[in-house]
Design a protein around this motif. Structure first.
Motif, PDB file in Angstrom:
ATOM      1  N   LEU A   1      12.034   4.404  10.428  1.00 53.03           N
ATOM      2  CA  LEU A   1      10.568   3.728  11.023  1.00 53.03           C
ATOM      3  C   LEU A   1       9.582   3.914   9.793  1.00 53.03           C
ATOM      4  O   LEU A   1       8.667   3.301   9.717  1.00 53.03           O
ATOM      5  CB  LEU A   1      10.544   4.441  12.072  1.00 53.03           C
ATOM      6  CG  LEU A   1      11.299   4.226  13.398  1.00 53.03           C
ATOM      7  CD1 LEU A   1      11.023   4.737  14.464  1.00 53.03           C
ATOM      8  CD2 LEU A   1      11.025   2.484  13.450  1.00 53.03           C
ATOM      9  N   VAL A   2       9.683   5.265   9.396  1.00 49.67           N
ATOM     10  CA  VAL A   2       8.765   5.826   8.490  1.00 49.67           C
ATOM     11  C   VAL A   2       8.750   4.930   7.064  1.00 49.67           C
ATOM     12  O   VAL A   2       7.701   4.393   6.599  1.00 49.67           O
ATOM     13  CB  VAL A   2       8.876   7.470   7.655  1.00 49.67           C
ATOM     14  CG1 VAL A   2       8.044   7.403   6.692  1.00 49.67           C
ATOM     15  CG2 VAL A   2       8.660   8.114   9.082  1.00 49.67           C
ATOM     16  N   ILE A   3       9.867   4.469   6.636  1.00 49.98           N
ATOM     17  CA  ILE A   3       9.913   3.350   5.474  1.00 49.98           C
ATOM     18  C   ILE A   3       9.418   2.224   5.845  1.00 49.98           C
ATOM     19  O   ILE A   3       8.763   1.730   4.901  1.00 49.98           O
ATOM     20  CB  ILE A   3      11.412   3.527   5.077  1.00 49.98           C
ATOM     21  CG1 ILE A   3      11.932   4.964   4.458  1.00 49.98           C
ATOM     22  CG2 ILE A   3      11.642   2.357   4.154  1.00 49.98           C
ATOM     23  CD1 ILE A   3      13.523   4.697   4.224  1.00 49.98           C
ATOM     24  N   GLY A   4       9.878   1.826   7.089  1.00 53.45           N
ATOM     25  CA  GLY A   4       9.191   0.428   7.396  1.00 53.45           C
ATOM     26  C   GLY A   4       7.804   0.556   7.620  1.00 53.45           C
ATOM     27  O   GLY A   4       6.950  -0.553   7.103  1.00 53.45           O
ATOM     28  N   TRP A   5       7.179   1.586   8.084  1.00 52.53           N
ATOM     29  CA  TRP A   5       5.771   1.579   8.059  1.00 52.53           C
ATOM     30  C   TRP A   5       5.115   1.849   6.994  1.00 52.53           C
ATOM     31  O   TRP A   5       4.228   0.903   6.674  1.00 52.53           O
ATOM     32  CB  TRP A   5       5.518   2.915   9.221  1.00 52.53           C
ATOM     33  CG  TRP A   5       3.980   3.050   9.256  1.00 52.53           C
ATOM     34  CD1 TRP A   5       3.172   4.096   8.627  1.00 52.53           C
ATOM     35  CD2 TRP A   5       2.860   2.251  10.082  1.00 52.53           C
ATOM     36  NE1 TRP A   5       1.851   3.968   8.847  1.00 52.53           N
ATOM     37  CE2 TRP A   5       1.795   2.813  10.034  1.00 52.53           C
ATOM     38  CE3 TRP A   5       3.146   1.111  10.706  1.00 52.53           C
ATOM     39  CZ2 TRP A   5       0.784   2.137  10.304  1.00 52.53           C
ATOM     40  CZ3 TRP A   5       2.223   0.617  11.355  1.00 52.53           C
ATOM     41  CH2 TRP A   5       0.700   1.200  11.435  1.00 52.53           C
ATOM     42  N   SER A   6       5.805   2.320   5.870  1.00 52.19           N
ATOM     43  CA  SER A   6       5.041   2.564   4.664  1.00 52.19           C
ATOM     44  C   SER A   6       5.079   1.279   4.011  1.00 52.19           C
ATOM     45  O   SER A   6       4.151   0.901   3.353  1.00 52.19           O
ATOM     46  CB  SER A   6       5.906   3.426   3.831  1.00 52.19           C
ATOM     47  OG  SER A   6       5.927   5.059   4.437  1.00 52.19           O
ATOM     48  N   LEU A   7       6.298   0.453   4.017  1.00 54.47           N
ATOM     49  CA  LEU A   7       6.320  -0.793   3.609  1.00 54.47           C
ATOM     50  C   LEU A   7       5.383  -1.833   3.976  1.00 54.47           C
ATOM     51  O   LEU A   7       4.608  -2.512   3.331  1.00 54.47           O
ATOM     52  CB  LEU A   7       7.779  -1.291   3.404  1.00 54.47           C
ATOM     53  CG  LEU A   7       8.719  -0.556   2.918  1.00 54.47           C
ATOM     54  CD1 LEU A   7      10.178  -1.328   3.047  1.00 54.47           C
ATOM     55  CD2 LEU A   7       8.380  -0.877   1.285  1.00 54.47           C
ATOM     56  N   TYR A   8       5.192  -1.902   5.478  1.00 58.48           N
ATOM     57  CA  TYR A   8       4.237  -2.443   6.003  1.00 58.48           C
ATOM     58  C   TYR A   8       2.652  -2.210   5.591  1.00 58.48           C
ATOM     59  O   TYR A   8       1.910  -3.240   5.313  1.00 58.48           O
ATOM     60  CB  TYR A   8       3.900  -2.389   7.597  1.00 58.48           C
ATOM     61  CG  TYR A   8       2.990  -2.841   8.209  1.00 58.48           C
ATOM     62  CD1 TYR A   8       3.061  -4.273   8.526  1.00 58.48           C
ATOM     63  CD2 TYR A   8       2.128  -2.203   8.753  1.00 58.48           C
ATOM     64  CE1 TYR A   8       2.004  -4.814   9.202  1.00 58.48           C
ATOM     65  CE2 TYR A   8       0.956  -2.601   9.525  1.00 58.48           C
ATOM     66  CZ  TYR A   8       0.972  -3.937   9.740  1.00 58.48           C
ATOM     67  OH  TYR A   8      -0.034  -4.495  10.283  1.00 58.48           O
ATOM     68  N   VAL A   9       2.376  -1.061   5.388  1.00 59.12           N
ATOM     69  CA  VAL A   9       1.112  -0.428   4.882  1.00 59.12           C
ATOM     70  C   VAL A   9       0.800  -1.103   3.404  1.00 59.12           C
ATOM     71  O   VAL A   9      -0.357  -1.466   3.209  1.00 59.12           O
ATOM     72  CB  VAL A   9       0.954   0.922   4.952  1.00 59.12           C
ATOM     73  CG1 VAL A   9      -0.365   1.389   4.212  1.00 59.12           C
ATOM     74  CG2 VAL A   9       0.937   1.495   6.513  1.00 59.12           C
ATOM     75  N   MET A  10       1.767  -0.872   2.647  1.00 58.52           N
ATOM     76  CA  MET A  10       1.939  -1.386   1.394  1.00 58.52           C
ATOM     77  C   MET A  10       1.617  -2.843   1.342  1.00 58.52           C
ATOM     78  O   MET A  10       0.838  -3.499   0.605  1.00 58.52           O
ATOM     79  CB  MET A  10       2.999  -1.075   0.627  1.00 58.52           C
ATOM     80  CG  MET A  10       2.936  -1.488  -0.908  1.00 58.52           C
ATOM     81  SD  MET A  10       1.962  -0.386  -2.015  1.00 58.52           S
ATOM     82  CE  MET A  10       2.975   1.074  -1.706  1.00 58.52           C
ATOM     83  N   ALA A  11       2.214  -3.647   2.199  1.00 60.15           N
ATOM     84  CA  ALA A  11       1.990  -5.063   2.064  1.00 60.15           C
ATOM     85  C   ALA A  11       0.522  -5.504   2.661  1.00 60.15           C
ATOM     86  O   ALA A  11       0.038  -6.375   1.992  1.00 60.15           O
ATOM     87  CB  ALA A  11       3.198  -5.643   3.229  1.00 60.15           C
ATOM     88  N   VAL A  12       0.123  -4.574   3.766  1.00 61.20           N
ATOM     89  CA  VAL A  12      -1.306  -4.832   4.110  1.00 61.20           C
ATOM     90  C   VAL A  12      -2.321  -4.684   2.961  1.00 61.20           C
ATOM     91  O   VAL A  12      -3.259  -5.165   3.031  1.00 61.20           O
ATOM     92  CB  VAL A  12      -1.513  -3.897   5.301  1.00 61.20           C
ATOM     93  CG1 VAL A  12      -2.999  -4.073   5.503  1.00 61.20           C
ATOM     94  CG2 VAL A  12      -0.749  -4.488   6.580  1.00 61.20           C
ATOM     95  N   ARG A  13      -1.968  -3.868   2.313  1.00 62.10           N
ATOM     96  CA  ARG A  13      -2.804  -3.233   1.063  1.00 62.10           C
ATOM     97  C   ARG A  13      -2.885  -4.472  -0.162  1.00 62.10           C
ATOM     98  O   ARG A  13      -3.998  -4.949  -0.513  1.00 62.10           O
ATOM     99  CB  ARG A  13      -2.428  -2.029   0.433  1.00 62.10           C
ATOM    100  CG  ARG A  13      -3.338  -1.678  -0.649  1.00 62.10           C
ATOM    101  CD  ARG A  13      -2.899  -0.188  -1.443  1.00 62.10           C
ATOM    102  NE  ARG A  13      -3.683   0.238  -2.481  1.00 62.10           N
ATOM    103  CZ  ARG A  13      -3.434   0.879  -3.187  1.00 62.10           C
ATOM    104  NH1 ARG A  13      -2.284   1.715  -3.200  1.00 62.10           N
ATOM    105  NH2 ARG A  13      -4.150   1.373  -4.426  1.00 62.10           N
ATOM    106  N   VAL A  14      -1.524  -4.937  -0.309  1.00 63.22           N
ATOM    107  CA  VAL A  14      -1.376  -6.115  -1.236  1.00 63.22           C
ATOM    108  C   VAL A  14      -2.434  -7.204  -0.771  1.00 63.22           C
ATOM    109  O   VAL A  14      -3.323  -7.970  -1.407  1.00 63.22           O
ATOM    110  CB  VAL A  14      -0.144  -6.401  -1.476  1.00 63.22           C
ATOM    111  CG1 VAL A  14      -0.077  -7.911  -2.200  1.00 63.22           C
ATOM    112  CG2 VAL A  14       0.708  -5.449  -2.224  1.00 63.22           C
ATOM    113  N   ASP A  15      -2.322  -7.592   0.594  1.00 62.42           N
ATOM    114  CA  ASP A  15      -2.960  -8.791   1.131  1.00 62.42           C
ATOM    115  C   ASP A  15      -4.720  -8.443   1.121  1.00 62.42           C
ATOM    116  O   ASP A  15      -5.102  -9.385   0.969  1.00 62.42           O
ATOM    117  CB  ASP A  15      -2.370  -8.858   2.749  1.00 62.42           C
ATOM    118  CG  ASP A  15      -3.191 -10.119   3.407  1.00 62.42           C
ATOM    119  OD1 ASP A  15      -2.764 -11.215   2.909  1.00 62.42           O
ATOM    120  OD2 ASP A  15      -3.998  -9.734   4.092  1.00 62.42           O
TER     121      ASP A  15
END
Length: 224
Positions: A12-26
């Motif tokens: 869950l932590v890894i998935g959330w971190s990837l989601y946050v990173m994707a949002v930052r890219v967007d």
């Protein structure tokens, strides 16, 4: 069960971190698009201000002809200002906007292509546009050199020149902000995590707008 209790939170932590990173890219992509729309508006405003000054009759005929030709070529140019595959969208018409030089810089938003590559013809038009904008800057430096500026003492000439100078200053800032956003987006997209997990999707890699925007007056001819 104990293993699942340990592994699940980690995932869950890894998935959330990837989601946050994707949002930052967007978010960075949106900043690039917004600053690009602002940059294109400022390019239009500068060319419009140059046309107004050339048509005001305060310059000599030869200088007016050179300036209005360079400004009209920049206004009539087609294609996006950057060849990274972003949707060019309609150009901003300064005639439909508030006063070009006095209006505050407002970011806009443009969509981008589903594919990350620009068409070769589009790339040629983009290079052509950058060249035309650079040509206009060189004409401005030559025509509006220091001696020529000193002769614009009447109210009409001074007002038109002040409007053009404000447009040129705003253009320098707009290009600087745009290229800064592009550098930030490129740096993040170059990170290993973004590349491995394809967090940028199919969005094209942003590119800077490289053109000569220096309109500082040339010293002018010197005596023998």
């Amino acid at each position: 069960m104990s293993v699942l209790v340990i592994v699940l939170p980690v995932l869950l932590v890894i998935g959330w971190s990837l989601y946050v990173m994707a949002v930052r890219v967007d978010r960075l992509h949106r900043q690039v698009l917004g600053s690009r729309a602002t940059l294109e508006a400022q390019l239009t405003y500068r060319a419009e201000a140059a046309c107004d000054l050339a048509a005001s009759g305060v310059l000599d005929p030869a200088s007016s002809l050179l300036l209005i030709r360079a400004a009209c070529e920049a206004l009539d140019a087609e294609g996006p200002i950057v060849e990274d595959g972003l949707d060019p969208g309609p150009r901003v018409d300064a005639a439909d906007a508030p006063d070009a030089a006095d209006a505050p810089v407002q970011p806009g938003h443009r969509g981008h292509r589903a594919q990350g590559e620009a068409h070769p013809g589009q790339q040629r038009r983009t290079a052509h546009r950058a060249g035309l904008e650079s040509d206009l800057s060189r004409v401005l430096r030559t025509v509006l050199n220091v001696p020529a500026r000193a002769e614009l003492t009447d109210a009409l000439g001074a007002q038109a020149l002040a409007r053009l100078d404000r447009a040129c200053s705003r253009l320098v800032l707009a290009r600087r902000f745009h290229n800064t956003h592009v550098s930030e987006a490129r740096a993040l997209r170059s990170s290993l995590i973004v590349r491995v997990f394809h967090l940028a999707g199919r969005a094209p890699m942003p590119q800077t707008f490289d053109a000569d925007d220096d309109a500082e007056p040339a010293p002018g001819p010197t005596g023998p």
